[in-house]
Design a protein around this motif. Structure first.
Motif, PDB file in Angstrom:
ATOM      1  N   ARG A   4       0.959  -1.244  -0.035  1.00  0.00           N
ATOM      2  CA  ARG A   4      -0.135   0.025   0.126  1.00  0.00           C
ATOM      3  C   ARG A   4       0.720   1.236  -0.058  1.00  0.00           C
ATOM      4  NH1 ARG A   4      -5.226  -1.121   1.636  1.00  0.00           N
ATOM      5  NH2 ARG A   4      -5.789   1.096   1.598  1.00  0.00           N
ATOM      6  N   GLY A   5       0.519   2.268  -0.963  1.00  0.00           N
ATOM      7  CA  GLY A   5       1.199   3.539  -0.659  1.00  0.00           C
ATOM      8  C   GLY A   5       0.294   4.225   0.256  1.00  0.00           C
ATOM      9  N   LEU A  24     -22.082  -2.252  -9.555  1.00  0.00           N
ATOM     10  CA  LEU A  24     -20.716  -2.223  -9.296  1.00  0.00           C
ATOM     11  C   LEU A  24     -19.644  -3.183 -10.196  1.00  0.00           C
ATOM     12  CD1 LEU A  24     -21.392  -3.164  -5.454  1.00  0.00           C
ATOM     13  CD2 LEU A  24     -20.971  -1.015  -6.567  1.00  0.00           C
ATOM     14  N   ARG A  25     -18.341  -2.852  -9.997  1.00  0.00           N
ATOM     15  CA  ARG A  25     -17.388  -3.282 -11.153  1.00  0.00           C
ATOM     16  C   ARG A  25     -17.204  -4.950 -10.399  1.00  0.00           C
ATOM     17  NH1 ARG A  25     -12.857   0.222 -12.528  1.00  0.00           N
ATOM     18  NH2 ARG A  25     -11.895  -1.784 -13.318  1.00  0.00           N
ATOM     19  N   PRO A  28     -11.735  -5.034  -8.335  1.00  0.00           N
ATOM     20  CA  PRO A  28     -11.069  -3.361  -8.319  1.00  0.00           C
ATOM     21  C   PRO A  28     -10.240  -3.427  -9.509  1.00  0.00           C
ATOM     22  CG  PRO A  28     -10.704  -4.624  -6.206  1.00  0.00           C
ATOM     23  CD  PRO A  28     -11.206  -5.697  -7.511  1.00  0.00           C
ATOM     24  N   ALA A  29      -9.849  -2.256 -10.111  1.00  0.00           N
ATOM     25  CA  ALA A  29      -9.089  -1.855 -11.278  1.00  0.00           C
ATOM     26  C   ALA A  29      -7.617  -2.195 -10.903  1.00  0.00           C
ATOM     27  CB  ALA A  29      -9.144  -0.029 -11.433  1.00  0.00           C
ATOM     28  N   ALA A  30      -6.809  -3.088 -11.812  1.00  0.00           N
ATOM     29  CA  ALA A  30      -5.682  -3.451 -11.617  1.00  0.00           C
ATOM     30  C   ALA A  30      -4.609  -2.290 -11.560  1.00  0.00           C
ATOM     31  CB  ALA A  30      -5.295  -4.429 -12.534  1.00  0.00           C
ATOM     32  N   LEU A  31      -4.644  -1.606 -10.575  1.00  0.00           N
ATOM     33  CA  LEU A  31      -3.651  -0.417 -10.474  1.00  0.00           C
ATOM     34  C   LEU A  31      -2.449  -1.072  -9.451  1.00  0.00           C
ATOM     35  CD1 LEU A  31      -6.177   2.419  -9.529  1.00  0.00           C
ATOM     36  CD2 LEU A  31      -5.129   2.258 -11.736  1.00  0.00           C
ATOM     37  N   PRO A  32      -1.340  -0.152  -9.632  1.00  0.00           N
ATOM     38  CA  PRO A  32      -0.154  -0.445  -8.927  1.00  0.00           C
ATOM     39  C   PRO A  32      -0.388  -1.055  -7.461  1.00  0.00           C
ATOM     40  CG  PRO A  32       0.391   1.303 -10.305  1.00  0.00           C
ATOM     41  CD  PRO A  32      -1.125   1.250 -10.403  1.00  0.00           C
ATOM     42  N   VAL A  39       6.767   4.236  -5.210  1.00  0.00           N
ATOM     43  CA  VAL A  39       6.412   5.128  -5.862  1.00  0.00           C
ATOM     44  C   VAL A  39       7.371   6.409  -6.418  1.00  0.00           C
ATOM     45  CG1 VAL A  39       4.323   6.878  -6.518  1.00  0.00           C
ATOM     46  CG2 VAL A  39       4.070   4.526  -5.718  1.00  0.00           C
ATOM     47  N   ALA A 470      -0.610   0.594 -24.353  1.00  0.00           N
ATOM     48  CA  ALA A 470      -0.973   0.033 -22.919  1.00  0.00           C
ATOM     49  C   ALA A 470      -0.761  -1.352 -22.561  1.00  0.00           C
ATOM     50  CB  ALA A 470      -2.376   0.467 -22.932  1.00  0.00           C
ATOM     51  N   SER A 471      -0.497  -1.322 -21.093  1.00  0.00           N
ATOM     52  CA  SER A 471      -0.317  -2.571 -20.529  1.00  0.00           C
ATOM     53  C   SER A 471      -1.713  -2.996 -19.953  1.00  0.00           C
ATOM     54  CB  SER A 471       0.726  -2.514 -19.616  1.00  0.00           C
ATOM     55  OG  SER A 471       0.506  -3.688 -18.432  1.00  0.00           O
ATOM     56  N   LEU A 472      -2.213  -4.001 -20.558  1.00  0.00           N
ATOM     57  CA  LEU A 472      -3.880  -4.178 -20.155  1.00  0.00           C
ATOM     58  C   LEU A 472      -3.875  -5.113 -19.001  1.00  0.00           C
ATOM     59  CD1 LEU A 472      -5.468  -3.855 -23.535  1.00  0.00           C
ATOM     60  CD2 LEU A 472      -5.187  -2.025 -21.963  1.00  0.00           C
TER      61      LEU A 472
ATOM     62  N   TYR C 110       2.762   6.420 -20.905  1.00  0.00           N
ATOM     63  CA  TYR C 110       2.590   5.037 -21.343  1.00  0.00           C
ATOM     64  C   TYR C 110       1.835   4.311 -20.216  1.00  0.00           C
ATOM     65  CZ  TYR C 110       2.719   0.077 -22.240  1.00  0.00           C
ATOM     66  OH  TYR C 110       2.595  -1.461 -22.655  1.00  0.00           O
ATOM     67  N   SER C 114      -2.021   3.223 -19.658  1.00  0.00           N
ATOM     68  CA  SER C 114      -2.399   1.799 -19.286  1.00  0.00           C
ATOM     69  C   SER C 114      -3.439   1.983 -17.898  1.00  0.00           C
ATOM     70  CB  SER C 114      -1.290   1.362 -18.844  1.00  0.00           C
ATOM     71  OG  SER C 114      -0.368   1.106 -19.823  1.00  0.00           O
ATOM     72  N   ILE C 242     -15.230   1.833  -7.484  1.00  0.00           N
ATOM     73  CA  ILE C 242     -16.133   0.723  -7.189  1.00  0.00           C
ATOM     74  C   ILE C 242     -17.547   0.236  -8.312  1.00  0.00           C
ATOM     75  CG2 ILE C 242     -16.211   0.532  -4.628  1.00  0.00           C
ATOM     76  CD1 ILE C 242     -18.442   2.480  -4.859  1.00  0.00           C
ATOM     77  N   LEU C 243     -17.593   1.482  -9.239  1.00  0.00           N
ATOM     78  CA  LEU C 243     -18.822   1.263 -10.098  1.00  0.00           C
ATOM     79  C   LEU C 243     -18.346   0.336 -11.403  1.00  0.00           C
ATOM     80  CD1 LEU C 243     -20.768   4.531 -10.142  1.00  0.00           C
ATOM     81  CD2 LEU C 243     -20.933   2.667  -8.524  1.00  0.00           C
ATOM     82  N   LYS C 244     -19.580  -0.265 -11.844  1.00  0.00           N
ATOM     83  CA  LYS C 244     -19.394  -1.135 -13.006  1.00  0.00           C
ATOM     84  C   LYS C 244     -18.630  -0.015 -14.216  1.00  0.00           C
ATOM     85  CE  LYS C 244     -22.121  -3.570 -16.286  1.00  0.00           C
ATOM     86  NZ  LYS C 244     -23.167  -4.328 -16.606  1.00  0.00           N
ATOM     87  N   LEU C 339       0.062   5.705  -6.085  1.00  0.00           N
ATOM     88  CA  LEU C 339      -0.141   6.143  -4.648  1.00  0.00           C
ATOM     89  C   LEU C 339      -1.194   5.390  -3.846  1.00  0.00           C
ATOM     90  CD1 LEU C 339       1.241   9.594  -4.094  1.00  0.00           C
ATOM     91  CD2 LEU C 339       2.422   7.736  -3.535  1.00  0.00           C
TER      92      LEU C 339
END
Lengths: 472, 129, 443
Positions: A4-5, A24-25, A28-32, A39, A470-472, C110, C114, C242-244, C339
């Protein structure tokens, strides 16, 4: 890996409503997933792979890479500016709480009006090209208002690509006016292109060759003779700021790049700011809203503008950038601005004269803020403008603009700006001379450059053919 | 290199009349050399109509883009999809495997009006100066 | 003279070296074209300028508790964001035209592209546009190019600030722009489906919409595709914690305002317009794009790619006139997202939703305050119906140090009593309580 940052604040409220699952998704989005130090190291390392004005001489023609004063950064971070919500002035009693910001905008409009001689300004356009589009939209509004049926905007063949693109996106057809042997717009050719379909003309002055067109007044008069409007592309204002006001030359619309002449940082490619000024007869078409000063000395936003082109930005422009430019203008003051042009022009002519024996100079006259050489002589030995650029990198300099304007083969466009010292220019000149000599004796050393950078020349053709964006 | 058997437009397309009034169209070697390495092209759909002198597609390199203009008007009978996968074929064989479209010419006079190879050669020489 | 390096003596040395006089330098500008001295103050010292600007900053409010949103939000910004984007190797560089000495910027873009793709579930993103509004306008223009059609349908619960911008931009163009009125706060399916035909280039919606309501536009994506049209969705990136995602709904072009990703509100800018699309439309997308490349020794690097779409090459045939974008703001968003990371963004979004629903309960418990719409699925912004005119109430609450929200009558006829209230993760339970008490007191 779950690292965690930043720790998000603990919740002090109950989770009372659970949103419907279909809203809802799935994951979670595949963030770092990194620590704060991870960072910080990553971006610090990336920053070290960049050239900036603060690290190196950056004579990138037409971009006016002058020093960006640190005091402007400090002031832009004052909470009274940085934390101000843009919708506040639209609320009852909210205007009172934004008086300082509105005063900055109002004062900046007045200062820019004085600098270019225009009657009114909008600070809204978010970059130079956005200013161009705004200006051309006002041109269209003017003609619509006069019930003129105009279809065409005339643009110099040496113009920046944004000019024709802006005119086309605003709905006009573009016609390109050729240059004459002196590098300026060909007045005879222009005369032949004039007719009642002409909505206006866009001109950069001095032009992209760094040359001031002595016929500029006649050109504006010619455009006016068919009820067209003359548009001044302010990309090169640094050459004449404090010396010449575009309105005095006959221009009706002007855009300025605050990130060029007025020293706001280029930010690796933005944010910029492209305010637009107009003569009195066009003021009614300026975008909504405008800042006004009331008789009691307070500032307010004016929304009732029936002939306006409407909204072109969400609010009042890139306020943080406008603020930085305001700081710069206050610090320089009237005599300082005039010195800017004098020193920018001196520096460019110094480079021009010192290098003209080593590189082909297609237009030998006195230049303004930039000079354009051609590497045609070196190209005969297989050393092209691109190679010279890369060799400069190895010598610690950012290269000039290459291959532009397209009217010059193997173009190298050098704009030193006034903030550079004689010592820096001399070092750059020495490097350019050394490269010219090596191009004669050891061309392979130039074409192998750069060798000192984290990566060498990259295969742009393969990158475009096998696209990975992009790195997907 | 200029193919003697083709005719040319001032916008650097070559055209060759085949049996049955079909005109094969491509870009001249001169144009391809000017562009540099081609990375992408946009060609019309088969069956579409094109008009002489109007853009029928675009060829892009890393640093440049050029419209391809129809040297003759008519219906697009075939499109060379292979070029997209192997753009270097334009360099290797501009007048053969590097063809771009085939057009069923509506008016044979349009073909007749194009430059002969010798005239195009002079035209290119003038342009280079 | 500040920021000018050379002394008078050096100037003279330089002039002598090149055999010119100071007058020669402007000999090409006829005397009749010169202006006299500018009518403006003399230059000021740094100390004086800072004092002057501190005074001006002091005339602006900084102590208001902010429940004002409308697409622009008061989110928390970690200190490391400012520290990193404040590195002048980033902010004093320009567009990365020379890749060998711009790998920092290029790699960051880039990574930003992404991150935007991962956030939205799309396959291609550009390097940024000016703001959410101009990004939406560019998306609309892109849909016209992709489909070669000229009709656009836009739901009126899309941010009205963006809608008026699109109207301005399209005034001289041959575009049929049709606005559909929302049905009880949400995109009116019946009206949109009726208008959707084989001339339609795109349908524009927003999620959450301007009223804060959440929707799932999968049905509209399907309907648009059936007619050969695109679905364009403007979205609030924090909510995507959280959202779709628009990608999962089948959207073809996604845009939005990136201000909530670590950028201060700064009285309207600089902000960040982001845009993403499907792979097959990438060549129709405006703006700069960075791609991976390999150097002569096989090392991995990054370059600007697909430049032949852009104005500096294609001139009047370019996909857009955009040149300078918002690179530093894109970097800000990337640093912020790095972060917060995967869990941090999810938690932030969840906090926003939780605090908003807490505020909703507190506020609707006040006598005379009711939800304006029947739909109850909102993210962090809600529309409440007050027993009197909202703008007056907002004015009275500002006097009490609270920016309570936005009066919707400004953009929607007949919504005189409606107030739009936003709650971010920064607002505390206590502040929400103070808002509720103050609101009750002024009603």
């Amino acid at each position: 890996m779950g690292r965690r940052g930043v720790r998000v604040a603990a919740s002090d409220v109950p989770t009372s409503i659970h949103l419907r699952r279909s809203y809802l998704r799935e994951r979670p989005a595949a963030l770092p997933e990194l620590s704060e130090l991870d960072v910080v190291r990553h971006f610090t390392e990336l920053s070290r792979r960049n050239f900036g004005v603060d690290t190196s001489f950056y004579p990138l023609g037409s971009c006016t890479m002058k020093y960006n004063p640190k005091v402007a950064e400090r002031i832009a971070s004052y909470p009274g500016f940085a934390h101000l919500h843009p919708l506040l002035p639209q609320l009852r009693m909210g205007g009172i709480l934004t008086q300082g910001a509105l005063e900055v905008l109002y004062e900046m409009e007045r200062l820019l009006c004085e600098i270019v001689g225009m009657a009114a300004f909008t600070m809204q356009p978010l970059a130079g090209a956005h200013g161009e589009l705004t200006g051309i939209m006002m041109m269209a509004a003017y003609h619509r208002h006069r019930r003129n049926h105009k279809t065409t905007v005339l643009i110099a063949d040496s113009a920046h690509g944004t000019n024709p693109a802006s005119a086309a996106i605003a709905g006009y057809t573009v016609a390109s006016v050729p240059s004459d042997a002196q590098g300026g717009m060909d007045v005879q050719a222009l005369k032949g292109m004039l007719n009642d379909q002409v909505a206006g003309l866009m001109l950069t002055c001095p032009n992209t060759l760094g040359l001031f067109n002595p016929n500029v007044r006649e050109i504006c008069d010619l455009i006016h003779s068919v009820d067209g409007l003359a548009y001044y592309d302010g990309a090169n204002l640094n050459a004449i700021v404090g010396k010449v006001k575009p309105a005095d030359l006959g221009f009706d619309i002007v855009h300025l790049n605050l990130h060029k002449t007025f020293a706001t940082p280029h930010g690796s490619g933005g944010p910029g700011s492209g305010p637009v000024g107009v003569v009195e007869k066009l003021a009614e078409f300026l975008p909504v809203s405008t800042v006004i000063k009331r008789s009691d000395g307070t500032y307010a936003l004016e929304y009732d503008r029936p002939n306006s082109i409407g909204y072109i930005a969400p609010f009042y422009g890139n306020f943080g950038i406008i603020l930085r430019a305001y700081v710069y203008i206050l610090m320089l003051g009237r005599e300082g601005l005039e010195r800017v042009a004098e020193n920018a022009v001196l520096n460019a002519n110094y480079v021009r004269e010192k290098l003209k024996d080593y590189y082909h100079l297609p237009y030998p006259q006195v230049c303004k803020h930039e000079c354009v050489f051609s590497a045609a002589r070196q190209a005969e030995r297989g050393v092209h403008a691109l190679d010279i650029a890369k060799a400069l990198i190895d010598r610690g300099f950012h290269p000039p603009t290459m291959y532009f304007p397209t009217t010059v083969k193997e173009a190298l466009m050098i704009e030193p700006t006034e903030t550079e010292s004689k010592e820096t220019l001399d070092a750059f000149i020495d490097a350019m001379i050394e490269i010219a000599r090596l191009a004669e004796t050891h061309p392979e050393q130039i074409t192998a450059a750069p060798t000192t950078t984290p990566v060498g020349r990259l295969d742009e053709t393969a990158a475009a053919r096998n696209l990975n964006i992009a790195s997907l | 290199m200029i193919d003697k058997a083709s005719r040319y437009a001032e916008t650097h397309e070559w055209a060759r009349l085949e049996d049955g009034g079909m005109v094969v169209v491509g870009l001249s070697s001169f144009a391809i050399e000017q562009l540099g390495d081609v990375v992408y092209m946009e060609l019309p759909a088969v069956g579409g109509e094109v008009t002489k002198g109007e853009a029928l597609g675009v060829v892009e390199s890393v640093k440049a883009a050029a419209d391809v203009y129809a040297p003759v008007g008519g219906k697009v009978a075939a499109v060379n999809d292979a070029v997209q996968g192997d753009p270097d074929v334009l360099k290797r064989d501009a007048y053969g495997a590097g063809w771009l479209v085939k057009i069923e010419a509506a008016d044979p006079k349009e073909y007749e009006a194009l430059m002969l190879a010798d005239a195009y050669e002079k035209f290119v020489q003038n342009q280079e100066q | 003279m500040p920021f000018i390096a050379n002394t008078e003596q050096q100037r003279q040395e330089m002039l002598d070296a090149i055999g010119l006089t100071a007058a020669d330098l402007f000999s090409d500008v006829d005397a009749s074209m010169r202006c006299g001295p500018l009518d403006m103050p003399a230059g000021m010292s740094e100390q004086a300028v800072r004092a002057r600007l501190a005074e001006l900053a002091g005339k602006n409010s900084i102590n208001l508790t902010c429940f004002l949103g409308g697409g622009f939000y008061d989110h928390f910004i970690p200190a490391a964001v400012g520290a990193l984007i404040g590195r002048s190797e980033f902010y004093t560089a320009y567009t990365p035209y020379q890749p060998e000495i711009s790998q920092g910027t290029l790699q960051a873009i880039y990574e930003y592209q992404s991150a935007i793709c991962r956030l939205t579930d799309m396959q291609a993103a550009n390097a940024s546009l000016y703001d959410g509004g101009t990004a939406l306008y560019e998306a609309m223009m892109m849909a016209l190019r992709v489909t070669d059609r000229n009709k656009i349908i836009i739901d009126d619960s899309v941010n009205p600030i963006y809608r008026v911008m699109i109207h301005s931009y399209t005034r001289n163009l041959k575009i049929e722009l049709v606005e559909t009125k929302n049905a009880d706060g949400q995109a009116d399916r019946e009206a949109i489906l009726k208008l959707l035909d084989d001339k339609t280039a795109g349908v524009i919606v927003q999620n959450p919409n301007f009223f804060g309501l959440i929707d799932d536009y999968s049905d509209l994506a399907e309907a648009a595709h059936a007619k050969g049209a695109l679905l364009i969705c403007s979205c609030y990136p924090t909510s995507l914690g959280i959202l779709k995602t628009p990608g999962a709904m089948g959207a073809d072009i996604v845009t939005g305002e990136g201000q909530s990703l670590g950028l201060p509100m700064s009285f309207g800018g600089p902000y960040l317009g982001f845009m993403a699309t499907r792979s097959k439309y990438v060549r129709k997308m405006p703006g700069r794009i960075v791609g991976e490349a390999t150097d002569t020794e096989g090392r991995r690097g990054f370059v600007l790619t697909l430049q032949a779409r852009e104005q500096h090459i294609r001139r009047d045939k370019a996909t857009s006139n955009v040149c300078t974008n918002e690179a530093l703001c894109a970097l800000t968003a990337l640093v912020y997202l790095s972060l917060l990371g995967r869990e941090g963004l999810r938690e932030t979004a969840q906090l926003c939703a939780d605090k908003a629903s807490y505020a909703y309960q507190k506020l609707t418990a006040i006598k005379g305050v009711r939800p304006y719409f029947r739909a109850k699925w909102f993210f962090n912004e809600m529309v409440l119906d007050l027993p009197c005119e909202a703008s007056g109430v907002i004015g009275r609450l500002i006097e009490k140090g609270i920016a309570a929200g936005f009066p919707l009558s400004r953009y929607y006829e007949g919504m005189d009593n409606a107030i739009l209230i936003a709650v971010t993760e920064k607002r505390t339970k206590e502040e929400i309580g103070v808002l509720a008490e103050a609101l009750e007191a002024v009603l």
